[in-house]
Each structure stands twice: as structure tokens, then as C-alpha cells.
Design a protein around this motif. Structure first.
Motif, PDB file in Angstrom:
ATOM      1  N   LYS A   1      -5.945  -1.200  17.139  1.00 15.83           N
ATOM      2  CA  LYS A   1      -6.142  -1.178  15.689  1.00 15.83           C
ATOM      3  C   LYS A   1      -6.619   0.202  15.223  1.00 15.83           C
ATOM      4  N   LEU A   2      -7.489   0.873  16.036  1.00 17.33           N
ATOM      5  CA  LEU A   2      -7.977   2.200  15.696  1.00 17.33           C
ATOM      6  C   LEU A   2      -6.850   3.221  15.721  1.00 17.33           C
ATOM      7  N   ALA A   3      -5.987   3.129  16.721  1.00 15.59           N
ATOM      8  CA  ALA A   3      -4.854   4.047  16.805  1.00 15.59           C
ATOM      9  C   ALA A   3      -3.889   3.841  15.647  1.00 15.59           C
ATOM     10  N   ARG A   4      -3.699   2.603  15.244  1.00 13.46           N
ATOM     11  CA  ARG A   4      -2.810   2.316  14.118  1.00 13.46           C
ATOM     12  C   ARG A   4      -3.356   2.898  12.825  1.00 13.46           C
ATOM     13  N   SER A   5      -4.677   2.851  12.651  1.00 14.65           N
ATOM     14  CA  SER A   5      -5.271   3.364  11.418  1.00 14.65           C
ATOM     15  C   SER A   5      -5.191   4.890  11.330  1.00 14.65           C
ATOM     16  N   LYS A   6      -5.110   5.557  12.492  1.00  7.78           N
ATOM     17  CA  LYS A   6      -5.038   7.020  12.500  1.00  7.78           C
ATOM     18  C   LYS A   6      -3.614   7.544  12.392  1.00  7.78           C
ATOM     19  N   LEU A   7      -2.654   6.701  12.556  1.00  5.01           N
ATOM     20  CA  LEU A   7      -1.272   7.139  12.514  1.00  5.01           C
ATOM     21  C   LEU A   7      -0.880   7.506  11.091  1.00  5.01           C
ATOM     22  N   VAL A   8      -0.303   8.708  10.925  1.00  9.65           N
ATOM     23  CA  VAL A   8       0.148   9.173   9.618  1.00  9.65           C
ATOM     24  C   VAL A   8       1.669   9.156   9.614  1.00  9.65           C
ATOM     25  N   LEU A   9       2.241   8.381   8.767  1.00 11.15           N
ATOM     26  CA  LEU A   9       3.695   8.282   8.687  1.00 11.15           C
ATOM     27  C   LEU A   9       4.273   9.507   8.002  1.00 11.15           C
ATOM     28  N   PRO A  10       5.519   9.880   8.336  1.00 12.30           N
ATOM     29  CA  PRO A  10       6.089  11.127   7.787  1.00 12.30           C
ATOM     30  C   PRO A  10       6.125  11.169   6.267  1.00 12.30           C
ATOM     31  N   TYR A  11       6.431  10.056   5.621  1.00 14.36           N
ATOM     32  CA  TYR A  11       6.533  10.069   4.159  1.00 14.36           C
ATOM     33  C   TYR A  11       5.178  10.009   3.462  1.00 14.36           C
ATOM     34  N   LEU A  12       4.121   9.987   4.281  1.00 19.00           N
ATOM     35  CA  LEU A  12       2.782   9.974   3.696  1.00 19.00           C
ATOM     36  C   LEU A  12       2.071  11.305   3.833  1.00 19.00           C
ATOM     37  N   LYS A  13       2.752  12.347   4.407  1.00 20.11           N
ATOM     38  CA  LYS A  13       2.128  13.650   4.558  1.00 20.11           C
ATOM     39  C   LYS A  13       1.881  14.281   3.194  1.00 20.11           C
ATOM     40  N   THR A  14       0.762  14.924   3.045  1.00 15.42           N
ATOM     41  CA  THR A  14       0.411  15.582   1.781  1.00 15.42           C
ATOM     42  C   THR A  14       0.018  17.022   2.033  1.00 15.42           C
ATOM     43  N   GLU A  15       0.165  17.860   1.037  1.00 22.85           N
ATOM     44  CA  GLU A  15      -0.223  19.263   1.117  1.00 22.85           C
ATOM     45  C   GLU A  15      -1.449  19.486   0.236  1.00 22.85           C
ATOM     46  N   ASN A  16      -2.249  20.467   0.618  1.00 20.12           N
ATOM     47  CA  ASN A  16      -3.471  20.776  -0.126  1.00 20.12           C
ATOM     48  C   ASN A  16      -3.340  22.034  -0.974  1.00 20.12           C
ATOM     49  N   SER A  17      -2.098  22.416  -1.351  1.00 19.44           N
ATOM     50  CA  SER A  17      -1.880  23.671  -2.086  1.00 19.44           C
ATOM     51  C   SER A  17      -1.686  23.437  -3.579  1.00 19.44           C
ATOM     52  N   GLY A  18      -2.202  22.408  -4.093  1.00 14.34           N
ATOM     53  CA  GLY A  18      -2.130  22.191  -5.534  1.00 14.34           C
ATOM     54  C   GLY A  18      -0.840  21.580  -6.027  1.00 14.34           C
ATOM     55  N   GLY A  19      -0.135  20.859  -5.214  1.00 15.48           N
ATOM     56  CA  GLY A  19       1.043  20.139  -5.671  1.00 15.48           C
ATOM     57  C   GLY A  19       2.311  20.962  -5.698  1.00 15.48           C
TER      58      GLY A  19
END
Length: 295
Positions: free
Chosen positions: A254-272
Motif C-alpha cells: 500500500k505504501l509503494a502504491r501511494s508513492k507511485l506517480v503516474l505519467p499523466y500526473l507529473k507536474t512542473e514547478n515553473s509557473g505553468g
């Protein structure tokens, strides 16, 4: 209570339809309607389709009254056995004409049909609807068939195309009383749902508990039905022996599943900002298409 007011006549109605199952608790309601009407000095006409008149009268447990008339439609509902007699009824005629022939007073009458299901089976839904509608609402044109109040029972299990039938009859009825299934408790009390369409257009909805007290009298009181809480699905309640597969997850899984980041959920921190990576199939043109414009 709404049911007591219907019984004693303080709430007027034309046609009361009782919807029941084969448990036949509705007979207690019929008996209550008959007793109250006789005590109030009304004539009561009972049309027996489901049992012999003698059996119906014996089960009433009421004192004999000259104002109680029981008509036999159980022995010969199709008129095959009767050839003569003033009480003869032909299928294409209104059965309520018997009231005019035997009644001594038409100022206050209650008509009971012990089984509308059997009435429909013998005459057909269209004919039954026509006769009830004609007798209840066309009194100025058919005085001989005039019915002040009608109470009848219909059983769900005995009608073909029940949904269509009950929709038509509920449209015709001014009072609908439904005996709720699986509501009988250890004390013999039964829950009924009442829908009363009043003459002024108002709609009364109420749920009541009905029972016979120690003195043999019919009693009812208003109750509130609470919905059963819906049970939430819990992964821990899955049966471990349901399949050969492991249906559950360990804590580390369950812990490993919660840490998994799916490709379409990646975000950038450069202001959009929007990033585009062209591939080899893109027709990319480095020239400005607006170079020839004087802007």
C-alpha cells in the motif's frame, strides 16, 4: 390519524384502493371499514369474488345487521348457473346495479369488493375500470348505479401486467393504501402507507402502524420509517478463501502504491509553462509565417 379519519368518514373519499399481498392482512382493514360504516348507520354492500358469502360474513366477527348486504360473485361470477331471478347480472352490465335493486337507502353507502384481482380476471381490466368510473363519478347520469364510497383490495401476485394495472387504478382512486412488505413485527402490527388525494387538490402522505387491540378494536397510529444505514465496503472484510489469488495488499504494498506517480500526473514547478517536444514526424517550420506583413 389519516386511517381513522377515513374509517369514521371525517375525511371524504370516493374510491379507496388497498394494495396487498397474499398475506391478506387487508381483510382486517375491510372489517374495520365495514364496522365503522354500520356503526354510523350506513348501508354496506359486499361483493364477494374470492370466497363464499357465508365464509366472509363468518370472518367479519360483527353483529348481524339489516344494513349489510352480501352479493355472491364467487359461486357463479360468469352467470353460467343462473337463468332467472331479479338478482341476475350479465357481464356487459354494471354489477353495481345490484345496489339499486336491494338497497333501501342510497343516502349513505359503502361498497366493498373483497378482491379486485378476481373482478378483473372475470370481467377484464377495461370493463372493470369503466364500471367503477361510471358508478362513482357519473352519478348525475347513472343514478341507479350511484356508489357513494368504494373500498377494494388488489393482490400483487394475482394480476398479469401488474404495473400497468395498478397505474390505471391508482389514477382512478382517491385513496391508496399499501401494506408494506416484511413490516409485520412480533406483536402483529403492520405498517401501511397512505396516499390521499383530497377534493381541494391537496395530497396527504402518511405512514401508520395498524393492529387489533386486546378488546378486538382496530387501532392505528402515525409512525416514521427510518432507512437502514448503508454499509460501507471495507477491503479488510474480503474473504481470504474466495479465490486462489491474493485479493488484499500488505502494508508495504500500500505504501509503494501511494508513492507511485503516474505519467499523466507529473507536474512542473515553473509557473505553468507549456513544454513541447517535437518528434521526427512533425513538420516543423522555423520561419515566421508573418514575415511578409508590415506589422
Amino acid at each position: 390519524m389519516a386511517l381513522k379519519q377515513l374509517l369514521n368518514g371525517s375525511q371524504p373519499y370516493k374510491f379507496a384502493l388497498i394494495e396487498d399481498t397474499v398475506d391478506e392482512f387487508s381483510f382486517v382493514l375491510l372489517r374495520a371499514f365495514i364496522n365503522e360504516s354500520l356503526c354510523n348507520g350506513k348501508e354496506v354492500h359486499v361483493f364477494c369474488f374470492d370466497q363464499l358469502p357465508a365464509d366472509f360474513e363468518r370472518n367479519l366477527v360483527v353483529q348481524k345487521s339489516v344494513r349489510l348486504y352480501i352479493h355472491d360473485f364467487f359461486t357463479d361470477s360468469a352467470e353460467w348457473l343462473r337463468n332467472t331471478g331479479s338478482q341476475k347480472v350479465v357481464n356487459n352490465k354494471n354489477i353495481f346495479s345490484l345496489i339499486h335493486k336491494s338497497s333501501a337507502d342510497s343516502s349513505g353507502q359503502l361498497v366493498i369488493i373483497d378482491s379486485l384481482s378476481s373482478f378483473i380476471s372475470s370481467y377484464g381490466l377495461e370493463e372493470v375500470y369503466r364500471q367503477i368510473h361510471q358508478s362513482i363519478y357519473f352519478d348525475s347520469f347513472h343514478k341507479s348505479n350511484f356508489v357513494r364510497q368504494l373500498v377494494s383490495v388488489i393482490y400483487k401476485e394475482t394480476i398479469l401486467h401488474y404495473d400497468t394495472t395498478i397505474t390505471l387504478l391508482k389514477h382512478l382512486a382517491s385513496v391508496w393504501i399499501a401494506v408494506l412488505p416484511y413490516r409485520r413485527n412480533s406483536t402483529g402490527k403492520v405498517i401501511v402507507k397512505i396516499l390521499h388525494k383530497k377534493a381541494n387538490g391537496k395530497l396527504l402522505k402518511q405512514v401508520e402502524e395498524c393492529y387489533i387491540d386486546s378488546a378486538g378494536l382496530f387501532q392505528s397510529k402515525k409512525v416514521e420509517i427510518t432507512k437502514e444505514p448503508s454499509s460501507k465496503f471495507d477491503d479488510n472484510e474480503l474473504p481470504s478463501q474466495l479465490t486462489t489469488f491474493n485479493l488484499g495488499l500488505k502494508e508495504e504494498e500500500k505504501l509503494a502504491r501511494s508513492k507511485l506517480v503516474l505519467p499523466y500526473l507529473k507536474t512542473e514547478n515553473s509557473g505553468g509553462s507549456i513544454y513541447y517536444e517535437p518528434d521526427e514526424n512533425d513538420d516543423w517550420d522555423e520561419e515566421d509565417p508573418d514575415d511578409d506583413l508590415d506589422v
